[in-house]
Write a protein that holds these residues in place. Structure first.
Motif, PDB file in Angstrom:
ATOM      1  N   PRO A 151       0.820  -1.214   0.000  1.00  0.00           N
ATOM      2  CA  PRO A 151       0.000   0.000   0.000  1.00  0.00           C
ATOM      3  C   PRO A 151       0.852   1.261   0.000  1.00  0.00           C
ATOM      4  O   PRO A 151       1.765   1.398   0.823  1.00  0.00           O
ATOM      5  CB  PRO A 151      -0.791  -0.119   1.312  1.00  0.00           C
ATOM      6  CG  PRO A 151      -0.770  -1.553   1.667  1.00  0.00           C
ATOM      7  CD  PRO A 151       0.541  -2.078   1.175  1.00  0.00           C
TER       8      PRO A 151
ATOM      9  N   ASN B 223      -4.243   3.142  -4.797  1.00  0.00           N
ATOM     10  CA  ASN B 223      -2.793   2.882  -4.826  1.00  0.00           C
ATOM     11  C   ASN B 223      -2.119   3.608  -5.998  1.00  0.00           C
ATOM     12  O   ASN B 223      -1.243   3.046  -6.672  1.00  0.00           O
ATOM     13  CB  ASN B 223      -2.487   1.389  -4.889  1.00  0.00           C
ATOM     14  CG  ASN B 223      -1.546   0.953  -3.781  1.00  0.00           C
ATOM     15  OD1 ASN B 223      -1.515   1.555  -2.706  1.00  0.00           O
ATOM     16  ND2 ASN B 223      -0.767  -0.080  -4.027  1.00  0.00           N
TER      17      ASN B 223
ATOM     18  N   ASN C 242      -4.920   6.913  -2.202  1.00  0.00           N
ATOM     19  CA  ASN C 242      -4.380   5.722  -1.543  1.00  0.00           C
ATOM     20  C   ASN C 242      -5.301   4.512  -1.726  1.00  0.00           C
ATOM     21  O   ASN C 242      -4.827   3.377  -1.750  1.00  0.00           O
ATOM     22  CB  ASN C 242      -4.139   5.997  -0.072  1.00  0.00           C
ATOM     23  CG  ASN C 242      -2.939   6.890   0.163  1.00  0.00           C
ATOM     24  OD1 ASN C 242      -2.109   7.102  -0.736  1.00  0.00           O
ATOM     25  ND2 ASN C 242      -2.835   7.456   1.359  1.00  0.00           N
TER      26      ASN C 242
END
Length: 118
Positions: free
Chosen positions: A28, A77, A74
């Protein structure tokens, strides 16, 4: 460890726009500071912009302030670089990078070419 792949480069005329993407895999990106660098022919690689792990803090090179915007998603990703009002001097290979420790850019993509014609 994280693997990075850039996309979105191309050829545009001065004044145009491009959006670069940096897709991460393997880990991540929320754990990493992220940044864009570029290298023009015959020149050293230079920092363009960086973004904190959560996206709240961004830093830009003076040469791109007000024209480029770095962002990250996020959940996907992925990191982005929106480039507006492009100039011929923006011509370079653009690389994304990741760091666990700010400033220690251990992970790099393969680069994507951006060419701006006058």
């Amino acid at each position: 460890q994280v693997q990075l792949v850039e996309s979105g480069g191309g050829s545009v005329q001065a004044g145009g726009s491009l959006r670069l993407s940096c897709a991460a895999s393997g880990y991540p990106i929320s754990a990493y500071y992220m940044a864009w660098f570029r290298q023009a022919p015959g020149k050293e690689r230079e920092h363009v912009a960086r973004i904190s792990t959560g996206g709240a803090v961004t830093v830009y090179a003076d040469s791109v302030k007000g024209r480029f915007t770095i962002s990250r998603d996020n959940a996907k990703n992925t990191m982005y670089l929106q480039m507006n009002s492009l100039k011929p001097e923006d011509t370079a290979i653009y690389y994304c990078a990741a760091a666990r420790v700010l400033g220690v850019w251990n992970y790099w993509g393969q680069g994507t070419q951006v060419t701006v014609s006058s």
